[in-house]
Design an enzyme around this catalytic site. Structure first.
Site, short mmCIF file in Angstrom:
data_model
loop_
_atom_site.label_atom_id
_atom_site.label_comp_id
_atom_site.label_asym_id
_atom_site.label_seq_id
_atom_site.Cartn_x
_atom_site.Cartn_y
_atom_site.Cartn_z
N TYR A 171 47.86 42.38 40.89
CA TYR A 171 46.82 43.27 40.37
C TYR A 171 46.50 44.39 41.36
O TYR A 171 46.40 45.56 40.97
CB TYR A 171 45.57 42.43 40.09
CG TYR A 171 44.36 43.19 39.62
CD1 TYR A 171 44.29 43.68 38.33
CD2 TYR A 171 43.27 43.37 40.46
CE1 TYR A 171 43.15 44.35 37.88
CE2 TYR A 171 42.14 44.03 40.03
CZ TYR A 171 42.08 44.51 38.73
OH TYR A 171 40.96 45.18 38.30
N LYS A 175 47.00 48.39 40.70
CA LYS A 175 45.87 49.32 40.77
C LYS A 175 46.09 50.38 41.84
O LYS A 175 45.69 51.55 41.67
CB LYS A 175 44.58 48.55 41.02
CG LYS A 175 44.13 47.70 39.84
CD LYS A 175 43.94 48.53 38.58
CE LYS A 175 43.27 47.76 37.46
NZ LYS A 175 43.15 48.55 36.22
#
Length: 304
Positions: A171, A175
């Site tokens: 993640y 991002k």
């Protein structure tokens, strides 16, 4: 309905729940016609249902707004193309794209499977790239035809992508990639009337409530300010998606509760230049002196 987005058409991905739902409702409240995209998957990306997107559409319509649902997979070329087509076919225009869709598959790095890595990178990073690519192609064509748009893109990053987050290597990497994509898109697309920015939000959603249950709980007192409500982030997103933010592009904002912060990314810090090649020992000595003069990095989320 009138507001700062009256006459505009906004597409919001991952808008069936959480932040995306709050954004869609906020755009509609400010006069935008909204394409509500959501694949209807679970927090880990499993399963599909058209229900969440349609429920938000009905909520917008119940308040006098205009909206249409799109349940396609925006991490595929066909899904992203059909998302842009949904706006153009339904409303005849596209003005704002909010990339928000995502899910989590958290693991410590040594336990993180390749499938879980690929799935999270796909939905977050590829799921930003493809809608942006197809929307930008439309806007570029409009600009070349002499109809330069007032186009806006708002991407969704995270503090995990700015500082890192233990147990979220996939993640955090996705991002961080979104921030890089935002900077490149802002530089490339400005000539066509397209502004591209990113937010790093903090709010109570399905993706965060299990991890931050203690700090993100809703207040018990009636009427008390709910600092972690997703709707607290949406006003900034709506402004960035409007014509009112003219000249703002290539920026990253943190948004949480009642706080907005302009994030300042990598900049040159202390430096040393020998004017020739260093030996390893010299490089180490120079680096140690530079580190002593540098600002310490922010703490990684979840680090002890």
């Amino acid at each position: 309905m009138t507001g700062i987005c009256t006459g505009r058409v906004a597409v919001v991905t991952g808008a069936g729940r959480g932040l995306g739902r709050a954004h869609a409702l906020a755009f509609a409240a400010e006069g935008a016609r909204v394409v509500v995209n959501d694949l209807g998957v679970g927090p880990d990306g499993a399963g599909e249902s058209p229900g969440p997107a349609q429920e938000v559409v009905e909520e917008i319509r119940a308040h006098g707004g205009e909206a249409v649902a799109h349940a396609g997979d925006i991490a595929t070329a066909d899904g992203a193309a059909s998302l842009v087509a949904a706006a153009l076919d339904t409303y005849g225009r596209l003005d704002t794209l909010v990339n928000n869709a995502g899910f989590l598959r958290d693991r410590m790095l040594v336990n993180l499977g390749e499938d879980d890595w690929d799935a999270v990178i796909r939905v977050h990073l590829k799921g930003h790239f493809l809608p942006l690519k197809h929307a930008a192609a439309h806007w570029r064509a409009e600009a070349k035809a002499g109809r330069t748009p007032i186009a806006r893109v708002v991407n969704t990053g995270s503090g995990a992508g700015l500082l890192g987050s233990v147990g979220q290597g996939n993640y955090a990497a996705a991002k961080a990639g979104i921030v890089g994509l935002t900077l490149v898109a802002a530089a490339e697309l400005g000539r066509y009337g397209i502004q591209v920015n990113a937010i790093a939000p903090a709010a109570r959603t399905r993706m965060t409530e299990a991890t931050f249950a203690d700090t993100m709980a809703a207040p018990d007192e009636p009427g008390a300010f709910d600092a972690m409500a997703p709707g607290n982030v949406s006003p900034l997103v709506v402004w960035l998606g409007s014509a009112a933010c003219a000249g703002v592009t290539g920026r990253v904002f943190e948004a949480e509760a009642g706080r907005i912060t302009v994030m300042e990314g990598w900049r040159p810090g202390p430096t040393a230049d020998k004017g020739a090649r260093w030996t390893p020992a010299e490089a180490g000595e120079a680096a140690a002196k530079l580190l002593a003069a540098a600002q310490p990095p922010g703490p990684v989320y979840g680090a002890s």
